[in-house]
Design an enzyme around this catalytic site. Structure first.
Site, PDB file in Angstrom:
ATOM      1  N   ASP A  44       0.477 -10.099  -4.621  1.00 19.90           N
ATOM      2  CA  ASP A  44       1.608  -9.275  -5.039  1.00 19.90           C
ATOM      3  C   ASP A  44       2.554  -9.009  -3.873  1.00 19.90           C
ATOM      4  OD1 ASP A  44       0.259  -7.070  -3.814  1.00 19.90           O
ATOM      5  OD2 ASP A  44      -0.958  -6.944  -5.641  1.00 19.90           O
ATOM      6  N   GLY A  82      -2.507  -5.941  -0.932  1.00 21.75           N
ATOM      7  CA  GLY A  82      -2.091  -5.243   0.278  1.00 21.75           C
ATOM      8  C   GLY A  82      -3.087  -4.141   0.605  1.00 21.75           C
ATOM      9  N   PRO A 124      -2.240  -3.927   5.942  1.00 17.94           N
ATOM     10  CA  PRO A 124      -0.900  -3.395   5.700  1.00 17.94           C
ATOM     11  C   PRO A 124       0.247  -4.336   6.065  1.00 17.94           C
ATOM     12  CG  PRO A 124      -1.876  -2.402   7.643  1.00 17.94           C
ATOM     13  CD  PRO A 124      -2.913  -3.327   7.096  1.00 17.94           C
ATOM     14  N   MET A 156       3.187   5.524  -1.956  1.00 16.44           N
ATOM     15  CA  MET A 156       4.182   5.376  -3.033  1.00 16.44           C
ATOM     16  C   MET A 156       5.030   6.635  -3.188  1.00 16.44           C
ATOM     17  SD  MET A 156       1.567   3.556  -5.731  1.00 16.44           S
ATOM     18  CE  MET A 156       0.173   4.569  -5.304  1.00 16.44           C
ATOM     19  N   ASP A 182      -6.178  -1.982   1.278  1.00 18.10           N
ATOM     20  CA  ASP A 182      -7.562  -2.058   0.811  1.00 18.10           C
ATOM     21  C   ASP A 182      -7.550  -2.083  -0.724  1.00 18.10           C
ATOM     22  OD1 ASP A 182     -10.597  -1.277   1.683  1.00 18.10           O
ATOM     23  OD2 ASP A 182     -10.061  -0.458  -0.278  1.00 18.10           O
ATOM     24  N   LYS A 212       4.303  -6.579  -9.143  1.00 14.82           N
ATOM     25  CA  LYS A 212       4.043  -5.180  -8.811  1.00 14.82           C
ATOM     26  C   LYS A 212       5.140  -4.638  -7.911  1.00 14.82           C
ATOM     27  CE  LYS A 212      -0.029  -4.109 -10.613  1.00 14.82           C
ATOM     28  NZ  LYS A 212      -1.241  -3.979  -9.865  1.00 14.82           N
TER      29      LYS A 212
HETATM   30  N1  SAH Z   1      -4.035  -0.768  -1.511  1.00 17.20           N
HETATM   31  C1  SAH Z   1      -2.947  -0.405  -0.652  1.00 17.20           C
HETATM   32  C2  SAH Z   1      -2.024   0.597  -1.263  1.00 17.20           C
HETATM   33  C3  SAH Z   1      -1.318   0.084  -2.474  1.00 17.20           C
HETATM   34  S1  SAH Z   1      -0.198   1.254  -3.136  1.00 17.20           S
HETATM   35  C4  SAH Z   1      -3.522   0.103   0.692  1.00 17.20           C
HETATM   36  O1  SAH Z   1      -4.721   0.349   0.781  1.00 17.20           O
HETATM   37  O2  SAH Z   1      -2.737   0.247   1.623  1.00 17.20           O
HETATM   38  C5  SAH Z   1       1.290   0.751  -2.364  1.00 17.20           C
HETATM   39  C6  SAH Z   1       1.745   1.757  -1.331  1.00 17.20           C
HETATM   40  O3  SAH Z   1       1.028   1.550  -0.124  1.00 17.20           O
HETATM   41  C7  SAH Z   1       3.171   1.619  -0.928  1.00 17.20           C
HETATM   42  O4  SAH Z   1       4.038   2.258  -1.849  1.00 17.20           O
HETATM   43  C8  SAH Z   1       3.182   2.341   0.396  1.00 17.20           C
HETATM   44  O5  SAH Z   1       3.165   3.731   0.220  1.00 17.20           O
HETATM   45  C9  SAH Z   1       1.842   1.946   0.971  1.00 17.20           C
HETATM   46  N2  SAH Z   1       1.949   0.829   1.913  1.00 17.20           N
HETATM   47  C10 SAH Z   1       1.372  -0.351   1.826  1.00 17.20           C
HETATM   48  N3  SAH Z   1       1.653  -1.111   2.888  1.00 17.20           N
HETATM   49  C11 SAH Z   1       2.458  -0.370   3.685  1.00 17.20           C
HETATM   50  C12 SAH Z   1       3.091  -0.593   4.947  1.00 17.20           C
HETATM   51  N4  SAH Z   1       2.962  -1.736   5.612  1.00 17.20           N
HETATM   52  N5  SAH Z   1       3.855   0.393   5.464  1.00 17.20           N
HETATM   53  C13 SAH Z   1       3.988   1.561   4.799  1.00 17.20           C
HETATM   54  N6  SAH Z   1       3.413   1.815   3.620  1.00 17.20           N
HETATM   55  C14 SAH Z   1       2.647   0.876   3.066  1.00 17.20           C
END
Ligand code: SAH
Length: 457
Positions: free
Chosen positions: A248, A301, A225, A383, A303, A270
């Site tokens: 991305d 970002g 994250p 999101m 997983d 993205k």
């Molecule tokens: N594959 C990613 C999610 C991708 S969708 C995962 O597993 O985390 C993108 C969304 O992930 C963002 O809109 C937000 O809701 C969340 N997200 C990703 N990183 C974040 C972070 N550091 N803090 C808060 N929300 C996060």
């Protein structure tokens, strides 16, 4: 250099250990890992030693040390707490030209035990020449993180092929390039991923066609994250060997900088409403680059398999028979929840957790709201920033209480993390009045109440 670093074969050879306490336990444990035959002499013997030395090849003499104990041994270790006795053993052993180690007394050591990273048959030894064993241990711990556990298996596999390669490729320079290619390519990767039979097969193929071009491959890697400390060891290793990186917006600059310096970097965007590159184009690009023989890192970002469209990307790779691997990452829900002190499940408050997309098509609610409104459940919306008012409204409309706790976590796990808390009724207003920055994650449920007591101080 105060000592000559050598690796000594003591398999099936007798080694004398004088002393029966905890220190002896540590030394004996090491000796047994190298298959030595231990002769232990001590007036009092720790039961752990009796257990360790059960085999018929070892002996335990419960008495004081005698000079004849030195007869026929290869090494001597004095681990008693009697300094005079240690000194005496040292002198006798020395007179017989027997290498001796007096524990915790560098002045009376012909050899010392290094700190080791054991990936047998690969072993890394670190020594401070007896000056600071603690420092050596610290260095060892650092090395430990750099040397994946698969290295041992890899060395064994390559060891088996060594003679064959030597016969097939007589030229040493060509042979070195062959090994290098192997160590940086799919064979090593498969082995590290624990896929031994695939690695063996690839090695056989490489041997059958020693002049073949390198085949490209794709690593679909979860970068977590935001906090670089949350990367996995495998992610880091692949980041440092990829030729080209497709990343991305969610991947932080700090993490990107941990990729190999000379790797080509391609931003594939993205952002909400401005998908810089359509998904098919990204998938197509992964295929093209791998077909050019490149090692391609697709860095995502969180997983890759949680709202990451990872499935679509690897479907394209599989269709083109391109080797790939998927490396899980810490998803935003786990990262944000931990760093905000909000357990996702809790014996008293929540027995299940749902990961839901808050990206509502055309701002309409196409989520199954009645299904989401259940007792003892935590909801995590990815999101969901733009849809927050709709989410709160719909949850209330479908039966959730207006005062159900809810949190919005901005840029979780990064230094810019902010946690906003409220209720379904109040949070949309709080967020509207705040300067909130993406990415954000929403957590709904009674577990949010724990934030005040469990958050980091
Ligand atoms: N594959 C990613 C999610 C991708 S969708 C995962 O597993 O985390 C993108 C969304 O992930 C963002 O809109 C937000 O809701 C969340 N997200 C990703 N990183 C974040 C972070 N550091 N803090 C808060 N929300 C996060």
């Amino acid at each position: 250099m105060h000592y000559l670093p050598i690796f000594l074969r003591i398999q099936d050879r007798p080694v004398l250990v004088v002393g029966g306490g905890q220190v002896a336990v540590r030394k004996v444990t090491m000796l047994l890992r190298a298959d030595a035959h231990v002769r232990l002499v001590a007036e009092n013997v720790d039961p752990a030693l009796t257990r360790l030395l059960e085999g018929a090849e070892h002996t335990i003499a419960t008495r004081s040390f005698e000079e004849r104990d030195l007869d026929g041994v290869t090494l001597v270790i004095a681990a008693t707490d009697n300094e005079d006795l240690n000194q005496h053993i040292y002198e006798l052993a020395h007179a017989r030209h027997l290498p001796v180690n007096v524990v915790d007394n560098p002045g009376l050591c012909d050899f010392i035990f290094p700190s080791i990273v054991d990936r047998s048959p690969v072993v890394v030894a670190v020594s401070s020449s007896g000056q600071s064993p603690m420092l050596a241990r610290l260095l060892r711990a650092r090395l430990e993180t750099f040397i994946p556990s698969g290295y041992g298996r890899l060395a064994s596999l390559l060891g088996e092929a060594r003679n064959k390669v030597k016969a097939l490729i007589p030229d040493m320079g060509v042979r070195m390039r062959f090994w290098e290619k192997l160590l940086n390519g799919p064979v090593a990767e498969q082995m590290m991923a624990g896929k031994e039979s695939e690695a063996e097969q690839l090695l056989d193929e490489a041997l059958a066609d020693v002049d073949a071009d390198v085949q490209g491959e794709v690593y679909l890697v979860g970068a977590g994250p935001g906090d670089p400390d949350l990367l996995t060891f495998r992610a880091l290793r692949l980041m440092q060997q990829a030729d080209v990186v497709l990343y991305d917006r969610l991947v932080t600059e700090e993490i990107l900088n941990m990729c190999r310096q000379d790797a080509e970097r391609i931003h594939v965007g993205k952002q909400r409403k401005q998908h810089t590159m359509p998904q098919q184009d990204i998938s197509r690009m992964l295929v093209d680059l791998a077909q050019q023989g490149k090692r391609v890192l697709r860095l995502k970002g969180g997983d890759p398999f949680i709202f990451g469209r990872g499935g679509e990307e690897i479907a394209e790779l599989a269709a083109h028979r391109i080797p790939f691997q998927v490396v899980p990452g810490i998803t935003a829900a786990s990262g944000c929840a931990s760093y905000a002190g909000i357990p996702l499940t809790h014996r008293d408050h929540s027995q299940s957790v749902r990961f839901v997309t808050g990206h509502l098509k055309d701002d309409t609610c196409d989520l199954n709201w009645p299904n989401l409104v259940q007792d003892s459940q935590t909801l995590v919306f990815y999101m969901g920033l733009v849809s927050l008012p709709i989410i709160c409204e719909e949850l209330i409309r479908h039966g959730m209480t207006r005062d159900k706790p809810i949190a919005l976590i901005q840029q979780g796990t990064t230094p810019h993390q902010q946690v906003y808390t409220g209720t379904l009724a109040t949070l949309p207003g709080i967020i509207a009045r705040s300067d909130v920055k993406a990415p954000t994650l929403i957590i709904v449920g009674d577990v949010v109440k724990l934030h005040d007591t469990l958050k980091w101080q």
